[in-house]
Design a protein around this motif. Structure first.
Motif, PDB file in Angstrom:
ATOM      1  N   ALA A  65       9.225  -1.133  18.572  1.00  0.00           N
ATOM      2  CA  ALA A  65       8.813  -0.585  19.992  1.00  0.00           C
ATOM      3  C   ALA A  65      10.389  -0.078  20.558  1.00  0.00           C
ATOM      4  O   ALA A  65      10.033   0.615  21.430  1.00  0.00           O
ATOM      5  CB  ALA A  65       8.321  -1.603  20.730  1.00  0.00           C
ATOM      6  N   GLY A  66      11.476  -0.455  20.090  1.00  0.00           N
ATOM      7  CA  GLY A  66      12.605   0.034  20.724  1.00  0.00           C
ATOM      8  C   GLY A  66      13.880  -0.149  19.756  1.00  0.00           C
ATOM      9  O   GLY A  66      13.467  -0.826  18.711  1.00  0.00           O
ATOM     10  N   TYR A  67      14.728   0.558  19.953  1.00  0.00           N
ATOM     11  CA  TYR A  67      15.829   0.368  18.972  1.00  0.00           C
ATOM     12  C   TYR A  67      17.431   0.564  20.174  1.00  0.00           C
ATOM     13  O   TYR A  67      17.329   1.099  21.190  1.00  0.00           O
ATOM     14  CB  TYR A  67      16.113   1.399  18.120  1.00  0.00           C
ATOM     15  CG  TYR A  67      17.487   1.720  17.139  1.00  0.00           C
ATOM     16  CD1 TYR A  67      17.537   0.759  16.331  1.00  0.00           C
ATOM     17  CD2 TYR A  67      18.596   2.372  17.489  1.00  0.00           C
ATOM     18  CE1 TYR A  67      18.425   0.588  15.476  1.00  0.00           C
ATOM     19  CE2 TYR A  67      19.799   2.546  16.733  1.00  0.00           C
ATOM     20  CZ  TYR A  67      19.750   1.768  15.593  1.00  0.00           C
ATOM     21  OH  TYR A  67      20.752   1.421  14.950  1.00  0.00           O
ATOM     22  N   THR A  68      18.266  -0.240  19.514  1.00  0.00           N
ATOM     23  CA  THR A  68      19.675  -0.016  20.106  1.00  0.00           C
ATOM     24  C   THR A  68      20.895  -0.333  19.060  1.00  0.00           C
ATOM     25  O   THR A  68      20.639  -1.012  18.106  1.00  0.00           O
ATOM     26  CB  THR A  68      19.708  -1.090  21.391  1.00  0.00           C
ATOM     27  OG1 THR A  68      20.773  -0.604  21.986  1.00  0.00           O
ATOM     28  CG2 THR A  68      19.796  -2.422  20.972  1.00  0.00           C
ATOM     29  N   ALA A  69      22.135  -0.019  19.354  1.00  0.00           N
ATOM     30  CA  ALA A  69      23.179  -0.166  18.461  1.00  0.00           C
ATOM     31  C   ALA A  69      24.161  -1.276  19.422  1.00  0.00           C
ATOM     32  O   ALA A  69      24.424  -0.751  20.667  1.00  0.00           O
ATOM     33  CB  ALA A  69      23.904   0.862  17.942  1.00  0.00           C
ATOM     34  N   LEU A  70      24.597  -2.344  18.793  1.00  0.00           N
ATOM     35  CA  LEU A  70      25.530  -3.209  19.569  1.00  0.00           C
ATOM     36  C   LEU A  70      26.864  -3.298  18.860  1.00  0.00           C
ATOM     37  O   LEU A  70      26.926  -3.566  17.662  1.00  0.00           O
ATOM     38  CB  LEU A  70      24.802  -4.596  19.615  1.00  0.00           C
ATOM     39  CG  LEU A  70      23.548  -4.585  20.344  1.00  0.00           C
ATOM     40  CD1 LEU A  70      23.277  -6.249  20.448  1.00  0.00           C
ATOM     41  CD2 LEU A  70      23.607  -3.868  21.652  1.00  0.00           C
ATOM     42  N   ILE A  71      27.676  -2.619  19.512  1.00  0.00           N
ATOM     43  CA  ILE A  71      29.170  -2.251  18.873  1.00  0.00           C
ATOM     44  C   ILE A  71      30.215  -3.122  19.371  1.00  0.00           C
ATOM     45  O   ILE A  71      30.602  -2.927  20.639  1.00  0.00           O
ATOM     46  CB  ILE A  71      29.388  -0.933  18.727  1.00  0.00           C
ATOM     47  CG1 ILE A  71      28.353  -0.196  18.035  1.00  0.00           C
ATOM     48  CG2 ILE A  71      30.771  -0.640  17.772  1.00  0.00           C
ATOM     49  CD1 ILE A  71      28.369   1.289  18.102  1.00  0.00           C
ATOM     50  N   ALA A  72      30.758  -3.871  18.393  1.00  0.00           N
ATOM     51  CA  ALA A  72      31.928  -5.128  18.951  1.00  0.00           C
ATOM     52  C   ALA A  72      33.056  -4.215  18.752  1.00  0.00           C
ATOM     53  O   ALA A  72      33.413  -3.416  18.001  1.00  0.00           O
ATOM     54  CB  ALA A  72      31.687  -6.156  18.142  1.00  0.00           C
ATOM     55  N   GLY A  73      33.958  -4.495  20.152  1.00  0.00           N
ATOM     56  CA  GLY A  73      35.535  -4.065  19.772  1.00  0.00           C
ATOM     57  C   GLY A  73      35.723  -2.628  20.673  1.00  0.00           C
ATOM     58  O   GLY A  73      34.534  -2.521  21.205  1.00  0.00           O
ATOM     59  N   ALA A  74      36.873  -2.419  20.653  1.00  0.00           N
ATOM     60  CA  ALA A  74      37.251  -1.098  21.424  1.00  0.00           C
ATOM     61  C   ALA A  74      36.421  -0.043  21.204  1.00  0.00           C
ATOM     62  O   ALA A  74      36.231   0.470  19.939  1.00  0.00           O
ATOM     63  CB  ALA A  74      38.723  -0.858  21.235  1.00  0.00           C
TER      64      ALA A  74
END
Length: 176
Positions: A65-74
């Motif tokens: 039902a949903g999507y996201t990207a979680l990006i670590a760092g600068a």
């Protein structure tokens, strides 16, 4: 009651995620926003997120039902903040990108639940500095962001296809 949870995205989710992103693109266009109108994000972007283990889906029952990207760092976009400043100078933060809810689930307050799950995961991973941005006219997303305790910290600019130097409001939340 239907089960709602977040999990890492997998390759077999790709078509469903692409459909969600396309629906969000049409939703933004209907609001008159240039955000996501250049073909980004696309299937290749999401495939890269999945390959790098940074894509997550919201699942309702058995449906994505949903999507996201979680990006670590600068994040290079976040380094040039104007009209304000970040609460911390660290490169140790999580950027929330490509946040979208499926057309079939829009209006059910799932974006708030999705953001809560994201913040819980960040906390669990000892990533207490969380940042996100959105278009200045994307009021539904601003509501999700501020409704979860994020504070507007300034303005950043993105280069997304035809939208060069696209203004975005930048938000930050320090989990305590």
């Amino acid at each position: 009651m239907t089960t709602v949870y977040m999990r890492p995205a997998i390759k077999t989710d790709l078509k469903e995620i692409t459909t969600i992103i396309d629906g969000a693109r049409h939703f933004l266009k209907a609001q008159g926003l240039p955000q996501w109108q250049s073909g980004y994000p696309n299937e290749e972007t999401v495939a890269t997120d999945i390959a790098l283990n940074r894509g997550y889906v919201l699942v309702v029952g058995s449906e994505v039902a949903g999507y996201t990207a979680l990006i670590a760092g600068a994040d290079p976009v976040y380094e040039a903040i104007t009209e304000g400043q970040w609460l911390s100078d660290t490169d140790e933060y999580i950027s929330v990108h490509r946040f979208a809810i499926s057309d079939g689930f829009r209006g059910q307050k799932l974006a708030q639940r999705f953001m809560t799950a994201i913040l819980t995961l960040c906390y669990h991973k000892n990533q207490f500095d969380v940042r996100i941005d959105t278009h200045p006219e994307n009021h539904p997303m601003q509501s999700v962001i501020t409704g979860n305790g994020f504070e507007k910290r300034g303005v950043v600019y993105i280069n997304e296809g035809k939208e060069i130097n696209g203004e975005r409001w930048a938000y930050q939340l320090i989990l305590a």
